[in-house]
Design a protein around this motif. Structure first.
Motif, PDB file in Angstrom:
ATOM      1  N   LYS A   4     -68.746 -27.293  48.963  1.00  0.00           N
ATOM      2  CA  LYS A   4     -70.001 -27.358  49.707  1.00  0.00           C
ATOM      3  C   LYS A   4     -71.010 -28.264  48.995  1.00  0.00           C
ATOM      4  CE  LYS A   4     -73.647 -24.345  51.494  1.00  0.00           C
ATOM      5  NZ  LYS A   4     -74.127 -22.940  51.591  1.00  0.00           N
ATOM      6  N   ILE A   5     -71.115 -28.087  47.659  1.00  0.00           N
ATOM      7  CA  ILE A   5     -72.049 -28.900  46.869  1.00  0.00           C
ATOM      8  C   ILE A   5     -71.627 -30.367  46.894  1.00  0.00           C
ATOM      9  CG2 ILE A   5     -72.892 -29.300  44.518  1.00  0.00           C
ATOM     10  CD1 ILE A   5     -72.612 -26.272  44.081  1.00  0.00           C
ATOM     11  N   TYR A   6     -70.331 -30.568  46.750  1.00  0.00           N
ATOM     12  CA  TYR A   6     -69.791 -31.935  46.736  1.00  0.00           C
ATOM     13  C   TYR A   6     -70.111 -32.655  48.040  1.00  0.00           C
ATOM     14  CZ  TYR A   6     -66.282 -35.653  46.995  1.00  0.00           C
ATOM     15  OH  TYR A   6     -65.640 -36.845  47.161  1.00  0.00           O
ATOM     16  N   GLU A  57     -67.552 -23.082  46.996  1.00  0.00           N
ATOM     17  CA  GLU A  57     -68.941 -23.399  46.651  1.00  0.00           C
ATOM     18  C   GLU A  57     -69.063 -24.839  46.158  1.00  0.00           C
ATOM     19  OE1 GLU A  57     -72.967 -22.722  46.389  1.00  0.00           O
ATOM     20  OE2 GLU A  57     -71.412 -21.443  47.253  1.00  0.00           O
ATOM     21  N   LEU A  79     -78.212 -31.666  43.480  1.00  0.00           N
ATOM     22  CA  LEU A  79     -77.088 -30.899  44.036  1.00  0.00           C
ATOM     23  C   LEU A  79     -75.915 -30.807  43.082  1.00  0.00           C
ATOM     24  CD1 LEU A  79     -77.104 -32.287  47.690  1.00  0.00           C
ATOM     25  CD2 LEU A  79     -77.812 -30.013  46.935  1.00  0.00           C
ATOM     26  N   TYR A  80     -75.963 -31.573  41.962  1.00  0.00           N
ATOM     27  CA  TYR A  80     -74.854 -31.503  41.001  1.00  0.00           C
ATOM     28  C   TYR A  80     -74.805 -30.088  40.421  1.00  0.00           C
ATOM     29  CZ  TYR A  80     -71.710 -32.863  37.251  1.00  0.00           C
ATOM     30  OH  TYR A  80     -70.632 -32.953  36.405  1.00  0.00           O
ATOM     31  N   PRO A  81     -73.613 -29.465  40.366  1.00  0.00           N
ATOM     32  CA  PRO A  81     -73.529 -28.053  39.941  1.00  0.00           C
ATOM     33  C   PRO A  81     -73.970 -27.826  38.516  1.00  0.00           C
ATOM     34  CG  PRO A  81     -71.343 -29.037  40.064  1.00  0.00           C
ATOM     35  CD  PRO A  81     -72.281 -30.023  40.657  1.00  0.00           C
TER      36      PRO A  81
END
Length: 735
Positions: A549-551, A546, A580-582
């Motif tokens: 994917k975000i990175y 996950e 988009l940063y978790p």
């Protein structure tokens, strides 16, 4: 009574084998000629295929002889042949595996027999639809029977007969329809008296009904004439098929042997075991079918030439002897039994001889001992024999008998025979105990419950418990004490020594079992730790994917922002990348915290002890320091107790080793769950091949295992184990 039946009775197998014989389509000997390996392959090829058992069929060799002599068969004889050919037509549609598939395909049946099958219904009745004349006759008979019912119904309500009718029912007497009338009926009705009732009334068939009956008989005679035409025509046609009829009759018997064994084994969850060419007998978990109440498995290593079983009367010695001979007898004729076929080995013997009963016979003036000598004189003439002798010194002086039987047994050893002997006398055991070809075995008796345990200790002499048994059944203690004196102090000490050695052996076995249980518990704890590690590893992998994917999404937006031509566009793309940063809440800790004060916990790479818990935090002492930590950051410290070092020697076959799983007795869902976990562990440990036993049973578990393995992505190949490793009741799986 033939020798085979007599042996079955002596071994207490008659009821078991009687049940097996019921699975045959027709009565026959269960002896199969030919190659045992070939027979076993055919039986194994039935596994996983659903098909119906053959119908019950009479022998047809007499019918074949009638045809050869140009005689005419009855319809029932013709139908017995029809049942056989009809069943083979059915088998050709069943999707058998090899070699059964090819064998059945090669059986060619002329199309005439297919036409013949259509002439009979499933009950063996000739179908009227086969011939227009027969249909016409059936309709005529049906009409006449209807006219008979109408005629009798009219008479029952006729006023002229009211005073003569006893009741208003139609009575059947000697297969005729009649009315029950009082005397004097002649003035009102003409008919024939068929019989008298107990009360003196008359059973009368009216003449009008008699005319209808005569017409029906004419129809039936015409039908029999037509049947005779067909019988002659079919019998004449069969003259061209005599070789085929002999062939198909023999093939039906062969298949009958196979299917009876297959369905019998499946019905009672039994295993087949192929006889070895050697004389070794190694029995693992055999259950004698005669023991119904609280059955216990038998385990015995009979590698030497002689197995001498000693111990108390009713201690299970005779059942051990019968069990050994039974396994060899059943394996010899490829009959299934309840046994661990994977770990057992059964040798091949031309003859199986048993001296179990008392041969004394007043009519022939022969004593017990003389009868034993007659039996031994016959055994000395035979070769390649497995011999069982119960209470070997029975019927004469034990010292003289011991000396005699010592010599006889040594001669049998020289002949390369194998002998099982039971005795409660220690003299013969002492004479043969030093012989390297003789194995001593003691039967263990439960004194408290007063019943045999069916457990046996190899390498020692069993105690007879004669004095204890005498006291238990009412002999005065002072009498028994005097007997002990007469018996002698040295002999009594020998008995005590035997009892101590037996007790020590049993204690050692119990300790080994307890140790094995402790090791199993340790393995269970280790398995729990591995499961926990796997669970968290999977969660970490999911979170890692996950985050990756975000990175990648953030990097992509950042690249776009760099390429943007205006400052507002740049700010807009940077904002999208920041979104988009978790979030910190992305990784959820789904554990439930059941920590208590005093629990030992792990924080990162350190271990500590909880001193106090307040809400979502705990005060923990780590390395002499006291720190406040969130409960979510703590894990329970798991310590596995190290077992005491135990030296265990394990012998593995030099050519192969298996990781093995036993699914016997498991429910379908439970078994598949265990199999899934077992395969995962085997893959993690680097195994390329595993072995799974599931038994034959009703075929449900075996089918479920097959389906599971077909769908498993890591299973490269699987198939039934070789016959000596379990056959259709086990699978070898390669990854």
């Amino acid at each position: 009574m033939n020798q085979q039946t007599e042996l079955e009775q002596k071994l207490d197998l008659n009821d078991f084998l009687s049940t097996f014989r019921n699975y045959f389509s027709r009565e026959k000997s269960f002896v199969m000629e030919g190659d045992t390996n070939r027979h076993l392959k055919f039986i194994d090829s039935f596994e996983g295929t659903e098909f119906s058992e053959p119908p019950k069929v009479e022998q047809i060799w007499e019918s074949i002889n009638v045809v050869k002599k140009f005689g005419t068969l009855s319809l029932s004889q013709i139908y017995e042949i029809v049942k056989i050919t009809k069943y083979f037509f059915y088998l050709k549609k069943v999707p058998f595996k090899e070699p059964a598939k090819s064998w059945i395909e090669k059986i060619n049946i002329d199309s005439y027999f297919s036409e013949l099958n259509s002439l009979f219904d499933n009950e063996g009745n000739f179908l009227d639809e086969a011939d227009e004349r027969l249909r016409s006759i059936s309709l005529g008979i049906s009409e006449k029977r209807g006219e008979i019912r109408d005629s009798l119904s009219g008479l029952l309500h006729a006023k002229r007969l009211e005073e003569y009718l006893v009741d208003r029912q139609i009575h059947y007497l000697n297969d005729r329809e009649t009315l029950l009338l009082k005397g004097g009926f002649n003035s009102a009705l003409k008919g024939s008296v068929i019989g008298r009732s107990a009360n003196g009334y008359f059973y009368v068939q009216p003449d009008t009904v008699g005319n209808f009956v005569k017409k029906i008989r004419d129809y039936e005679q015409e039908r029999e004439r037509i049947y005779l035409e067909y019988r002659r025509e079919i019998s004449k046609k069969f003259q061209n098929f005599v070789p085929f009829l002999r062939f198909i009759d023999k093939q039906f018997d062969v298949f009958d042997h196979y299917q009876a064994r297959y369905f019998f084994a499946r019905s009672f969850d039994l295993q087949f075991i192929k006889p070895e060419k050697s004389k070794t007998i190694l029995i693992k978990d055999f259950y004698h079918p005669a023991i119904k109440k609280n059955p216990k498995p038998l385990n015995i290593d009979f590698s030497k030439s002689v197995l001498m079983v000693t111990g108390v009367n009713a201690g299970g010695k005779t059942m051990l002897l019968k069990s050994i001979l039974s396994t060899v007898y059943l394996a010899k004729y490829l009959l299934p039994m309840k046994i661990d076929s994977f770990n057992s080995k059964i040798g091949s013997f031309k003859n199986i001889e048993s001296i179990i009963d008392d041969p004394q016979n007043v009519n022939f003036d022969i004593s017990t001992f003389a009868g034993r000598m007659v039996s031994f004189s016959e055994i000395l003439k035979s070769e390649d024999s497995l011999i069982g002798v119960d209470e070997v010194e029975l019927g004469t002086d034990s010292d003289e008998a011991s000396a005699l039987f010592k010599v006889l047994i040594e001669k049998l050893i020289e002949k390369n025979d194998k002998i099982v002997i039971t005795t409660h006398h220690k003299r013969l055991a002492s004479l043969l105990g030093s012989n390297e070809n003789v194995e001593l075995v003691a039967a263990i008796y439960d004194e408290e419950r007063r019943e045999p345990t069916y457990r046996f200790l190899q390498g020692i002499v069993g105690k007879s418990y004669a004095f204890e048994t005498a006291e238990r059944y009412g002999i005065p203690k002072n009498y028994v004490s005097q007997a002990r004196v007469v018996y002698g102090e040295d002999s009594e000490k020998l008995n005590e020594l035997i009892e101590k050695s037996t007790n020590l052996e049993q204690d050692l076995i119990a300790k080994n079992e307890k140790l094995a249980q402790k090791l199993a518990e340790v393995e269970s704890e280790k398995e729990k730790v591995r499961e926990l590690q796997n669970e968290w590893r999977e969660k970490l992998e999911e979170q890692e994917q996950e985050l990756q994917k975000i990175y990648k999404g953030a990097i992509s937006e950042a690249k776009v922002s760099i390429k943007a031509k205006t400052i507002p566009d740049t700010h807009r793309h940077m904002t999208e990348a920041h979104k988009l940063y978790p979030d910190e809440k992305l990784i959820k800790d789904e554990r439930t915290f059941d920590f208590q004060k005093g629990d030992k916990v792990r924080y990162k790479n350190s271990e500590g002890k909880i001193l106090q818990i307040r809400g979502e935090k705990a005060k923990v002492e780590i390395g002499g320091m006291r720190v406040d930590l969130p409960l979510s950051s703590l894990h329970k410290a798991i310590k596995i107790k190290k077992p005491k070092k135990v030296q265990i020697s394990v012998e593995k076959p030099k050519d192969q080793a298996f990781l093995r799983l036993d699914l016997h007795g498991k429910r379908r869902d439970e078994a598949l769950e265990e199999l899934d976990q077992f395969i995962s562990n085997a893959l993690l440990q680097g195994w390329e091949e595993i072995f799974v036993t599931h038994g034959i049973g009703g075929g449900i578990l075996a089918k479920a295992v097959n389906e599971f393995l077909r769908e498993h992505p890591r299973v490269h190949w699987f198939g039934d184990a070789p016959p000596n490793m379990g056959g259709q009741g086990a699978k070898i799986i390669k990854f």
